[in-house]
Design a protein around this motif. Structure first.
Motif, PDB file in Angstrom:
ATOM      1  N   PRO A 109      28.095  36.157   7.444  1.00 52.41           N
ATOM      2  CA  PRO A 109      27.168  35.082   7.774  1.00 52.41           C
ATOM      3  C   PRO A 109      25.832  35.540   8.355  1.00 52.41           C
ATOM      4  CG  PRO A 109      28.718  35.323   9.557  1.00 52.41           C
ATOM      5  CD  PRO A 109      29.078  36.374   8.536  1.00 52.41           C
ATOM      6  N   GLY A 110      25.635  36.830   8.518  1.00 50.45           N
ATOM      7  CA  GLY A 110      24.409  37.340   9.119  1.00 50.45           C
ATOM      8  C   GLY A 110      24.670  37.933  10.490  1.00 50.45           C
ATOM      9  N   LEU A 111      23.863  38.916  10.866  1.00 55.53           N
ATOM     10  CA  LEU A 111      24.104  39.662  12.099  1.00 55.53           C
ATOM     11  C   LEU A 111      24.065  38.787  13.343  1.00 55.53           C
ATOM     12  CD1 LEU A 111      22.086  42.899  11.274  1.00 55.53           C
ATOM     13  CD2 LEU A 111      24.541  42.804  11.797  1.00 55.53           C
ATOM     14  N   ASP A 112      23.122  37.858  13.416  1.00 56.44           N
ATOM     15  CA  ASP A 112      23.045  36.997  14.600  1.00 56.44           C
ATOM     16  C   ASP A 112      24.324  36.182  14.766  1.00 56.44           C
ATOM     17  OD1 ASP A 112      20.530  37.891  15.328  1.00 56.44           O
ATOM     18  OD2 ASP A 112      19.467  36.214  14.395  1.00 56.44           O
ATOM     19  N   ALA A 113      24.778  35.578  13.668  1.00 61.29           N
ATOM     20  CA  ALA A 113      25.992  34.767  13.722  1.00 61.29           C
ATOM     21  C   ALA A 113      27.213  35.619  14.054  1.00 61.29           C
ATOM     22  CB  ALA A 113      26.200  34.044  12.393  1.00 61.29           C
ATOM     23  N   VAL A 114      27.257  36.844  13.531  1.00 56.16           N
ATOM     24  CA  VAL A 114      28.394  37.718  13.816  1.00 56.16           C
ATOM     25  C   VAL A 114      28.392  38.133  15.289  1.00 56.16           C
ATOM     26  CG1 VAL A 114      29.500  39.911  13.268  1.00 56.16           C
ATOM     27  CG2 VAL A 114      28.552  38.516  11.437  1.00 56.16           C
ATOM     28  N   ALA A 115      27.210  38.410  15.844  1.00 54.88           N
ATOM     29  CA  ALA A 115      27.121  38.752  17.267  1.00 54.88           C
ATOM     30  C   ALA A 115      27.638  37.600  18.124  1.00 54.88           C
ATOM     31  CB  ALA A 115      25.683  39.088  17.638  1.00 54.88           C
ATOM     32  N   ASP A 116      27.248  36.386  17.794  1.00 54.02           N
ATOM     33  CA  ASP A 116      27.734  35.217  18.542  1.00 54.02           C
ATOM     34  C   ASP A 116      29.241  35.072  18.379  1.00 54.02           C
ATOM     35  OD1 ASP A 116      25.082  34.762  19.161  1.00 54.02           O
ATOM     36  OD2 ASP A 116      24.839  33.091  17.759  1.00 54.02           O
ATOM     37  N   ASP A 117      29.730  35.356  17.185  1.00 55.00           N
ATOM     38  CA  ASP A 117      31.167  35.271  16.909  1.00 55.00           C
ATOM     39  C   ASP A 117      31.943  36.271  17.759  1.00 55.00           C
ATOM     40  OD1 ASP A 117      33.356  34.395  14.731  1.00 55.00           O
ATOM     41  OD2 ASP A 117      33.518  36.564  15.016  1.00 55.00           O
ATOM     42  N   VAL A 118      31.408  37.476  17.904  1.00 59.05           N
ATOM     43  CA  VAL A 118      32.065  38.509  18.723  1.00 59.05           C
ATOM     44  C   VAL A 118      32.189  38.037  20.171  1.00 59.05           C
ATOM     45  CG1 VAL A 118      31.780  40.805  19.728  1.00 59.05           C
ATOM     46  CG2 VAL A 118      31.448  40.468  17.270  1.00 59.05           C
ATOM     47  N   VAL A 119      31.090  37.548  20.731  1.00 63.68           N
ATOM     48  CA  VAL A 119      31.103  37.119  22.129  1.00 63.68           C
ATOM     49  C   VAL A 119      32.025  35.919  22.310  1.00 63.68           C
ATOM     50  CG1 VAL A 119      29.687  36.206  24.006  1.00 63.68           C
ATOM     51  CG2 VAL A 119      28.813  38.069  22.582  1.00 63.68           C
ATOM     52  N   ALA A 120      31.984  34.987  21.371  1.00 64.18           N
ATOM     53  CA  ALA A 120      32.877  33.820  21.457  1.00 64.18           C
ATOM     54  C   ALA A 120      34.334  34.245  21.391  1.00 64.18           C
ATOM     55  CB  ALA A 120      32.551  32.836  20.333  1.00 64.18           C
ATOM     56  N   GLY A 121      34.640  35.218  20.527  1.00 64.97           N
ATOM     57  CA  GLY A 121      36.008  35.677  20.396  1.00 64.97           C
ATOM     58  C   GLY A 121      36.522  36.354  21.656  1.00 64.97           C
ATOM     59  N   VAL A 122      35.680  37.174  22.286  1.00 65.09           N
ATOM     60  CA  VAL A 122      36.068  37.836  23.532  1.00 65.09           C
ATOM     61  C   VAL A 122      36.271  36.796  24.636  1.00 65.09           C
ATOM     62  CG1 VAL A 122      35.325  39.469  25.305  1.00 65.09           C
ATOM     63  CG2 VAL A 122      34.939  40.000  22.903  1.00 65.09           C
ATOM     64  N   THR A 123      35.393  35.822  24.684  1.00 65.94           N
ATOM     65  CA  THR A 123      35.503  34.764  25.697  1.00 65.94           C
ATOM     66  C   THR A 123      36.794  33.974  25.512  1.00 65.94           C
ATOM     67  OG1 THR A 123      33.089  34.604  25.795  1.00 65.94           O
ATOM     68  CG2 THR A 123      34.348  32.765  26.705  1.00 65.94           C
ATOM     69  N   GLU A 124      37.138  33.687  24.261  1.00 64.79           N
ATOM     70  CA  GLU A 124      38.380  32.960  23.983  1.00 64.79           C
ATOM     71  C   GLU A 124      39.614  33.736  24.426  1.00 64.79           C
ATOM     72  OE1 GLU A 124      38.268  32.122  19.839  1.00 64.79           O
ATOM     73  OE2 GLU A 124      36.635  30.659  20.017  1.00 64.79           O
ATOM     74  N   GLN A 125      39.479  35.064  24.517  1.00 65.11           N
ATOM     75  CA  GLN A 125      40.584  35.900  24.988  1.00 65.11           C
ATOM     76  C   GLN A 125      40.655  35.964  26.512  1.00 65.11           C
ATOM     77  OE1 GLN A 125      42.997  37.389  23.040  1.00 65.11           O
ATOM     78  NE2 GLN A 125      42.065  36.193  21.400  1.00 65.11           N
ATOM     79  N   GLY A 126      39.820  35.194  27.186  1.00 62.58           N
ATOM     80  CA  GLY A 126      39.871  35.106  28.641  1.00 62.58           C
ATOM     81  C   GLY A 126      38.890  35.990  29.379  1.00 62.58           C
ATOM     82  N   VAL A 127      37.960  36.611  28.653  1.00 59.67           N
ATOM     83  CA  VAL A 127      36.951  37.463  29.286  1.00 59.67           C
ATOM     84  C   VAL A 127      35.645  36.684  29.366  1.00 59.67           C
ATOM     85  CG1 VAL A 127      35.630  39.605  29.123  1.00 59.67           C
ATOM     86  CG2 VAL A 127      38.029  39.560  28.405  1.00 59.67           C
ATOM     87  N   ASP A 128      35.270  36.277  30.583  1.00 60.23           N
ATOM     88  CA  ASP A 128      34.026  35.523  30.717  1.00 60.23           C
ATOM     89  C   ASP A 128      32.944  36.314  31.441  1.00 60.23           C
ATOM     90  OD1 ASP A 128      35.061  35.520  33.248  1.00 60.23           O
ATOM     91  OD2 ASP A 128      35.309  33.345  33.385  1.00 60.23           O
ATOM     92  N   GLY A 129      33.227  37.584  31.761  1.00 61.57           N
ATOM     93  CA  GLY A 129      32.252  38.437  32.430  1.00 61.57           C
ATOM     94  C   GLY A 129      31.814  39.572  31.521  1.00 61.57           C
TER      95      GLY A 129
END
Length: 246
Positions: free
Chosen positions: A47-67
């Motif tokens: 989907p493009g680098l910007d969208a993938v970067a957002d996807d990475v951060v969202a995925g980590v956050t969903e795993q319980g990492v908010d810092g």
């Protein structure tokens, strides 16, 4: 939870490329997601680098990492990590980027990319690439299998972004530690990219991995693991060599 480290894989592979690091860093909380279009997500289109970067951060956050987390990226993963630095600078504690192709593609690379798209379903092409990248014999079959699995649509979209080159303008928003490396035997364009990143983010420390090619976390997992361990502990491994000037 130990301080998380996020590992972002290169193009035409998937999170399995990080197996040597997952084993070596069992004492850390490690996230190694498949990026869209690869591995378990091969049915998705890049989907493009910007969208993938957002996807990475969202995925980590969903795993319980908010810092903050440490981020590691190789090749396409390094380009993705740069977008994470630019778009989510407060989420990154430190960054280790290697083999990032940041220069606009010249005629030679554009020809190679056209050839890759034309031959993306030819097993011999991926076997040849495995040899060029110095991938160990016991990992080549998996590399070939995965290269064949990536859709032509994903490959075309990814290649178009990689060939555009450049460092995202907002990467200067990230002021934390940043180590940028390339294999000593990587392409000249990738090695020259280190200077581009250092200009955009002055805190960048640039080094070469002696004797290494592009995918050196697999080529010499022991060296890579030592370098990563030192970096996560706040130091640069003494075996990395300075980038020649000029």
């Amino acid at each position: 939870m130990s301080r998380p480290v996020v590992l972002l894989h290169g193009g035409n592979v998937a999170n399995w490329m990080w197996e040597p690091q997952r084993e070596a860093f069992a004492d850390r909380t490690v996230f190694a997601p498949d990026l869209p279009g690869f591995g378990e997500r091969v049915a998705e289109v890049w989907p493009g680098l910007d969208a993938v970067a957002d996807d990475v951060v969202a995925g980590v956050t969903e795993q319980g990492v908010d810092g903050p987390f440490d981020i590691v990226g190789l090749s396409l993963g390094a380009l993705t990590a740069l977008r994470v630095l630019a778009r989510h600078p407060s989420r990154v504690r430190s960054a280790f980027l290697t083999s990032a192709p940041l220069q606009r593609a010249g005629a030679g690379l554009r020809l190679y990319c056209r050839m890759q798209l034309a031959l993306c379903h030819a097993p011999w092409f991926w076997r040849a690439q495995a040899a060029v990248f110095g991938i160990p014999e016991d990992s080549r079959a998996r590399y070939v299998e995965h290269g064949l699995s990536v859709s032509r649509e994903t490959a075309a979209a990814m290649i178009a972004e990689v060939c555009t080159g450049g460092v995202p303008a907002q990467v200067s928003r990230y002021s934390g530690p940043l180590l940028a490396t390339a294999g000593e035997k990587d392409s000249a364009a990738v090695r020259r990219s280190l200077a581009e990143l250092a200009r955009a983010a002055p805190q960048t420390q640039t080094r070469l991995a002696p004797g290494m090619h592009h995918i050196w976390n697999v080529e010499d997992s022991g060296l890579f693991n030592d370098v990563l361990r030192s970096w996560l502990d706040g130091a640069v491994d003494h075996r990395l060599v300075p980038v020649p000037q000029g």
